[in-house]
Design a protein around this motif. Sequence first.
Motif, PDB file in Angstrom:
ATOM      1  N   ARG A   1       2.335  -2.964   8.290  1.00  0.00           N
ATOM      2  CA  ARG A   1       2.222  -1.727   9.060  1.00  0.00           C
ATOM      3  C   ARG A   1       1.451  -0.702   8.246  1.00  0.00           C
ATOM      4  O   ARG A   1       1.270  -0.855   7.042  1.00  0.00           O
ATOM      5  CB  ARG A   1       3.591  -1.214   9.467  1.00  0.00           C
ATOM      6  CG  ARG A   1       4.435  -0.756   8.313  1.00  0.00           C
ATOM      7  CD  ARG A   1       5.679  -0.076   8.831  1.00  0.00           C
ATOM      8  NE  ARG A   1       6.410   0.532   7.734  1.00  0.00           N
ATOM      9  CZ  ARG A   1       7.549   1.170   7.901  1.00  0.00           C
ATOM     10  NH1 ARG A   1       8.090   1.267   9.090  1.00  0.00           N
ATOM     11  NH2 ARG A   1       8.161   1.707   6.877  1.00  0.00           N
ATOM     12  N   LEU A   2       0.994   0.348   8.914  1.00  0.00           N
ATOM     13  CA  LEU A   2       0.220   1.370   8.232  1.00  0.00           C
ATOM     14  C   LEU A   2       1.072   2.040   7.170  1.00  0.00           C
ATOM     15  O   LEU A   2       2.272   2.227   7.352  1.00  0.00           O
ATOM     16  CB  LEU A   2      -0.233   2.453   9.223  1.00  0.00           C
ATOM     17  CG  LEU A   2      -1.186   2.048  10.331  1.00  0.00           C
ATOM     18  CD1 LEU A   2      -1.650   3.299  11.075  1.00  0.00           C
ATOM     19  CD2 LEU A   2      -2.386   1.294   9.787  1.00  0.00           C
ATOM     20  N   ALA A   3       0.425   2.396   6.060  1.00  0.00           N
ATOM     21  CA  ALA A   3       1.134   3.153   5.033  1.00  0.00           C
ATOM     22  C   ALA A   3       1.411   4.548   5.571  1.00  0.00           C
ATOM     23  O   ALA A   3       0.672   5.074   6.398  1.00  0.00           O
ATOM     24  CB  ALA A   3       0.287   3.243   3.778  1.00  0.00           C
ATOM     25  N   GLN A   4       2.497   5.129   5.120  1.00  0.00           N
ATOM     26  CA  GLN A   4       2.799   6.511   5.495  1.00  0.00           C
ATOM     27  C   GLN A   4       2.810   7.317   4.226  1.00  0.00           C
ATOM     28  O   GLN A   4       3.232   6.839   3.189  1.00  0.00           O
ATOM     29  CB  GLN A   4       4.174   6.588   6.141  1.00  0.00           C
ATOM     30  CG  GLN A   4       4.224   5.817   7.436  1.00  0.00           C
ATOM     31  CD  GLN A   4       5.641   5.690   7.949  1.00  0.00           C
ATOM     32  OE1 GLN A   4       6.585   5.924   7.226  1.00  0.00           O
ATOM     33  NE2 GLN A   4       5.759   5.322   9.194  1.00  0.00           N
ATOM     34  N   GLY A   5       2.339   8.523   4.280  1.00  0.00           N
ATOM     35  CA  GLY A   5       2.399   9.318   3.067  1.00  0.00           C
ATOM     36  C   GLY A   5       1.568  10.553   3.088  1.00  0.00           C
ATOM     37  O   GLY A   5       1.365  11.171   4.131  1.00  0.00           O
ATOM     38  N   VAL A   6       1.072  10.904   1.913  1.00  0.00           N
ATOM     39  CA  VAL A   6       0.355  12.159   1.733  1.00  0.00           C
ATOM     40  C   VAL A   6      -0.986  12.072   2.453  1.00  0.00           C
ATOM     41  O   VAL A   6      -1.759  11.167   2.208  1.00  0.00           O
ATOM     42  CB  VAL A   6       0.117  12.412   0.226  1.00  0.00           C
ATOM     43  CG1 VAL A   6      -0.553  13.758   0.021  1.00  0.00           C
ATOM     44  CG2 VAL A   6       1.435  12.344  -0.529  1.00  0.00           C
ATOM     45  N   PRO A   7      -1.279  12.990   3.385  1.00  0.00           N
ATOM     46  CA  PRO A   7      -2.577  12.941   4.077  1.00  0.00           C
ATOM     47  C   PRO A   7      -3.717  13.284   3.118  1.00  0.00           C
ATOM     48  O   PRO A   7      -3.503  13.987   2.131  1.00  0.00           O
ATOM     49  CB  PRO A   7      -2.445  13.998   5.178  1.00  0.00           C
ATOM     50  CG  PRO A   7      -1.341  14.881   4.755  1.00  0.00           C
ATOM     51  CD  PRO A   7      -0.446  14.106   3.836  1.00  0.00           C
ATOM     52  N   VAL A   8      -4.917  12.780   3.436  1.00  0.00           N
ATOM     53  CA  VAL A   8      -6.090  13.094   2.622  1.00  0.00           C
ATOM     54  C   VAL A   8      -6.291  14.613   2.623  1.00  0.00           C
ATOM     55  O   VAL A   8      -6.293  15.239   3.680  1.00  0.00           O
ATOM     56  CB  VAL A   8      -7.337  12.381   3.188  1.00  0.00           C
ATOM     57  CG1 VAL A   8      -8.582  12.815   2.428  1.00  0.00           C
ATOM     58  CG2 VAL A   8      -7.154  10.880   3.125  1.00  0.00           C
ATOM     59  N   GLY A   9      -6.410  15.189   1.457  1.00  0.00           N
ATOM     60  CA  GLY A   9      -6.580  16.646   1.351  1.00  0.00           C
ATOM     61  C   GLY A   9      -5.264  17.402   1.395  1.00  0.00           C
ATOM     62  O   GLY A   9      -5.254  18.631   1.355  1.00  0.00           O
ATOM     63  N   GLY A  10      -4.139  16.659   1.496  1.00  0.00           N
ATOM     64  CA  GLY A  10      -2.850  17.326   1.648  1.00  0.00           C
ATOM     65  C   GLY A  10      -2.263  17.773   0.321  1.00  0.00           C
ATOM     66  O   GLY A  10      -2.442  17.113  -0.695  1.00  0.00           O
TER      67      GLY A  10
END
Length: 193
Positions: A164-173
């Motif tokens: 499944r897709l990784a979840q986490g810190v968004p790019v630029g976040g």
Amino acid sequence: MSELDTLIRLLAKLPGLGPRSARRAALHLIKRREGLLEPLAAALARAAEAVRSCPICGNLDTIQPCAICRDPERDQMAICVVEDLADLWALERTGAFHGRYHVLGGTLSALDGVGPEELNIERLVGRLKPGQELILALNATVEGQTTAHYLADRLAGRGVTVSRLAQGVPVGGELDYLDEGTLTAALRARRSL
Ligand SMILES: [Zn+2]
């Protein structure tokens, strides 16, 4: 009921439009009869006539199977499972995925009475081949995650890898701005450098 009332009533059913914005949209269309109303009416008629759901993946296209399912350049061994078409389009915009898709048409929801038989799951099971990778690109909502767990259980023992897709810190976040759920997921999904 007049044609204008019918138009407004139908426009008000579009996502994001209430009765007030539907009235404004209807007036806007009528004022721009040649530039907008007539081309829109023709485009709607053509779409209603030609656009169909792909019998393999559930994508919408004017050819069957759809262009993605027909494309020999796309990896048949990777299938990305999405909740709806908007998610497929979002992934296509990234240009980062070169496999095929499967559109579920929603997520499991006990609250809304959506069970597995309401979703496009049987066709997914039917198209799987051993050795394939199934990427569950479902929303990070309770329903999305319930659906992901259901699919992982349902597909266990069929010789397919489920990710499944990784979840986490968004790019630029910035960490300081993230909610606790996102930060917890990012911490759990950490990778070694
Ligand atoms: Zn297709």
